[in-house]
Write a protein that holds these residues in place. Structure first.
Motif, PDB file in Angstrom:
ATOM      1  N   GLY A 138       6.965   5.207  12.231  1.00 26.77           N
ATOM      2  CA  GLY A 138       7.168   4.459  13.469  1.00 26.77           C
ATOM      3  C   GLY A 138       5.915   3.885  14.103  1.00 26.77           C
ATOM      4  N   ALA A 139       4.748   4.117  13.511  1.00 28.94           N
ATOM      5  CA  ALA A 139       3.512   3.537  14.055  1.00 28.94           C
ATOM      6  C   ALA A 139       3.472   2.047  13.725  1.00 28.94           C
ATOM      7  CB  ALA A 139       2.293   4.227  13.471  1.00 28.94           C
ATOM      8  N   VAL A 140       3.015   1.264  14.675  1.00 32.81           N
ATOM      9  CA  VAL A 140       2.944  -0.186  14.497  1.00 32.81           C
ATOM     10  C   VAL A 140       1.494  -0.623  14.343  1.00 32.81           C
ATOM     11  CG1 VAL A 140       3.501  -2.429  15.511  1.00 32.81           C
ATOM     12  CG2 VAL A 140       5.023  -0.482  15.891  1.00 32.81           C
ATOM     13  N   TRP A 141       1.250  -1.344  13.279  1.00 36.25           N
ATOM     14  CA  TRP A 141      -0.044  -1.962  13.039  1.00 36.25           C
ATOM     15  C   TRP A 141       0.158  -3.470  13.160  1.00 36.25           C
ATOM     16  CZ3 TRP A 141      -4.712   0.310  10.834  1.00 36.25           C
ATOM     17  CH2 TRP A 141      -4.685   1.696  10.836  1.00 36.25           C
ATOM     18  N   ALA A 142      -0.769  -4.138  13.838  1.00 37.64           N
ATOM     19  CA  ALA A 142      -0.660  -5.579  14.035  1.00 37.64           C
ATOM     20  C   ALA A 142      -2.032  -6.216  13.898  1.00 37.64           C
ATOM     21  CB  ALA A 142      -0.072  -5.893  15.401  1.00 37.64           C
ATOM     22  N   VAL A 143      -2.049  -7.371  13.231  1.00 36.11           N
ATOM     23  CA  VAL A 143      -3.285  -8.157  13.137  1.00 36.11           C
ATOM     24  C   VAL A 143      -3.048  -9.510  13.762  1.00 36.11           C
ATOM     25  CG1 VAL A 143      -4.086  -6.978  11.038  1.00 36.11           C
ATOM     26  CG2 VAL A 143      -2.808  -9.112  10.844  1.00 36.11           C
TER      27      VAL A 143
END
Length: 147
Positions: A138-143
């Motif tokens: 459920g962790a969100v990574w965004a670039v």
């Protein structure tokens, strides 16, 4: 005539099946809109949404989540600069939390902790691609890739 119509309908269905929509499309638009809203607050023109790099940016976010290294996949999409929100709690928290936090760094020198703001407020770039990945936990990574 009926055979041609049936064949045409099958081709349209096949083409539609081949076009894969990005599951993060609405968040990508919100991300670009947020960055452009922040830019507008200081009189800067909007960045263009760099749709052609969004799938690649999603891949960068996915890669970085797997290695646990922010900016680990930079610059694999041809971007000139990148901001990243690693391991956030939700997709909404990226747009309404991480981007605000980076903007709040304010103007200053890049090597003194203002790099995210400088990328977002740059007049050297004209486009931004936002990429997202949600891990199985459920962790969100965004670039945010700038070019």
């Amino acid at each position: 005539m009926k055979a041609r119509c049936a064949l045409g309908a099958l081709l349209l269905l096949a083409a539609a099946a081949c076009e894969k929509e990005d599951p993060y499309d609405s968040y990508q638009q919100q991300c670009v809109d947020k960055i452009n809203g922040l830019r507008a607050s200081i009189g800067l023109p909007a960045y263009q949404r760099w749709r052609g790099a969004e799938g690649c940016a999603d891949g960068e976010a996915r890669s970085d989540s797997r290695t646990g290294t922010a900016h680990g996949a930079f610059p694999s999409c041809g971007e000139y600069a990148q901001n990243e929100c690693p391991g956030w709690g939700s997709l909404d928290s990226i747009v309404n939390g991480c981007l605000d936090m980076m903007w709040a760094e304010g103007p200053g020198e890049f090597n003194e902790g203002h790099g995210h703001y400088l990328n977002m407020s740059s007049t050297s770039y004209t486009m931004v691609a936002c990429g997202f990945h949600v891990t199985s936990g459920g962790a969100v990574w965004a670039v945010q890739d700038f070019k």
